[in-house]
Design an enzyme around this catalytic site. Structure first.
Site, PDB file in Angstrom:
ATOM      1  CB  SER A 109      -0.946   0.009   1.199  1.00 60.26           C
ATOM      2  OG  SER A 109      -0.226  -0.092   2.419  1.00 60.26           O
ATOM      3  CG  HIS A 123      -1.035   4.079   4.318  1.00 56.44           C
ATOM      4  ND1 HIS A 123      -2.241   3.513   4.703  1.00 56.44           N
ATOM      5  CD2 HIS A 123      -0.318   3.085   3.749  1.00 56.44           C
ATOM      6  CE1 HIS A 123      -2.242   2.229   4.370  1.00 56.44           C
ATOM      7  NE2 HIS A 123      -1.085   1.945   3.792  1.00 56.44           N
ATOM      8  CG  ASP A 164      -4.308   5.647   6.234  1.00 62.59           C
ATOM      9  OD1 ASP A 164      -3.149   5.465   6.638  1.00 62.59           O
ATOM     10  OD2 ASP A 164      -4.742   5.122   5.181  1.00 62.59           O
TER      11      ASP A 164
END
Length: 369
Positions: A43, A335, A332
């Site tokens: 991610s 991240h 978040d």
């Protein structure tokens, strides 16, 4: 990694000075310095591949508030309020942003790619180095997807031209964090032997994937190491005292050092093998040590999320969201923000060996030997 003490200039001061000098110089990208960029990872690098996957367990970010600072304020599948680190690295190399997610490539959009230019992004959120990590596109599958694209490039142009373009392209790998999280979830009090065994097997698998990409023609590798994941909002939310989870950071450091040793070894055994390891660990750790020096005011709580530190759920359309996003380290639960990613990419691309070693990404791009 050792950090300067006593009579040496503090690391954060060097970082601030470097950024100011770069900005004063205009921080111009080297347009057209590489034919293409090929990206593998999780991610931290995904720009939308998971949008095309089905299943309830697939991590996605193709909905608000993700992308609120992206052009046209649209969510793209990036786990960010705007661009991610791969986008900024691509910009430094002369591209508009990251190459497109491989699963989005169609006949119309593949013309440049099948000529060996622009590249493709194979990264998939939730994936890992190990086949057992996550339920998305494993690193092994990502390498297979690249092999397919290479085959198509060779069919479109000559084999010699394809090999030349690929050998001059940059291959970025940003992975390992999910494997560490998975290991920790199974054993949150590992012994020294447990840690050593896990890291050894993880790096052995990583080495095999790097060698496979090399055998497909890659020669220039840019690795982004694992940041201090124990200090992300989610792990902090699990700590009754709200501090970083040291075990996660120790595992990240051990993995990073083992990868350094592995890549160094490959540079002696594989002809033409060149590499740079960008230290997101060093950048994030030193932001945490002195955030004010870099204009960051919040290092514990995520800008978007819910619960303790906004770290107990992903960023969703109904989540709490901050307005001063440029002052937050984290977007978040896991991240970085657009601003943090921009800072890290600048340091990794053009910084000293405190940020990237044995050479930085710019030197890797410019190496014509």
């Amino acid at each position: 990694m050792a950090f300067p003490v006593n009579n040496r200039i503090p690391f954060v001061s060097i970082l601030v000075l470097f950024i100011l000098v770069s900005l004063a110089a205009g921080c111009r990208a080297e347009i057209g310095r590489v034919p293409a960029i090929y990206v593998f990872g999780d991610s931290t690098a995904d720009v939308g591949n998971n949008n095309y996957l089905t299943g309830s367990g697939v991590a996605k970010a193709n909905f608000p508030h993700n992308g609120i600072d992206f052009p046209s304020r649209r969510p793209t599948g990036r786990f960010s309020n705007g661009y991610n680190g791969i986008d900024f690295l691509a910009m430094h190399m002369g591209f508009k942003r990251s190459p497109p997610p491989s699963l989005s490539i169609t006949g119309k959009s593949s013309i440049q790619i099948l000529r060996g230019s622009r590249g493709a992004n194979f990264a998939s959120a939730g994936s890992g180095i190990l086949d057992t990590t996550g339920s998305t596109i494993t690193l092994r599958k990502q390498v297979e997807l690249f092999a397919s694209i290479k085959s198509n490039i060779t069919a479109r142009i000559t084999s010699e031209a394809a090999n030349d373009a690929i050998s001059k392209s940059i291959f970025i790998l940003s992975t390992g964090g999910n494997d560490i999280f998975a290991f920790f979830s199974r054993n949150n009090t590992p012994t020294s032997n447990d840690k050593a065994s896990f890291i050894g097997s993880l790096v052995w698998e990583f080495k095999g994937h790097v060698e496979e990409v090399y055998n497909l023609g890659a020669r220039k590798f840019g690795v982004v190491d694992v940041p201090p994941i124990g200090c992300c909002p989610y792990p902090r939310s699990l700590n009754p005292l709200g501090g970083c989870i040291d075990t996660l950071n120790e595992l990240a450091q051990s993995f990073n050092q083992a990868v350094k040793d592995m890549m160094h070894g490959l540079s002696y055994t594989l002809g033409g093998f060149k590499y740079s390891i960008g230290s997101s660990y060093a950048v994030v750790q030193n932001i945490i040590k002195d955030p004010n020096a870099l204009g960051i005011k919040e290092i514990k709580t995520a800008c978007c999320g819910s619960g303790k530190f906004n770290g107990q759920s992903s960023c969703m359309p109904n989540s709490t969201i901050c307005s001063n996003r440029h002052e937050f380290l984290f977007w978040d639960m896991l991240h970085p923000t657009h601003s943090t990613s921009k800072l890290a990419a600048l340091a990794i691309y053009s910084g000293s060996q405190q940020f990237a070693s044995p050479i930085n990404f710019r030197q890797l791009v410019e190496d014509q030997s």
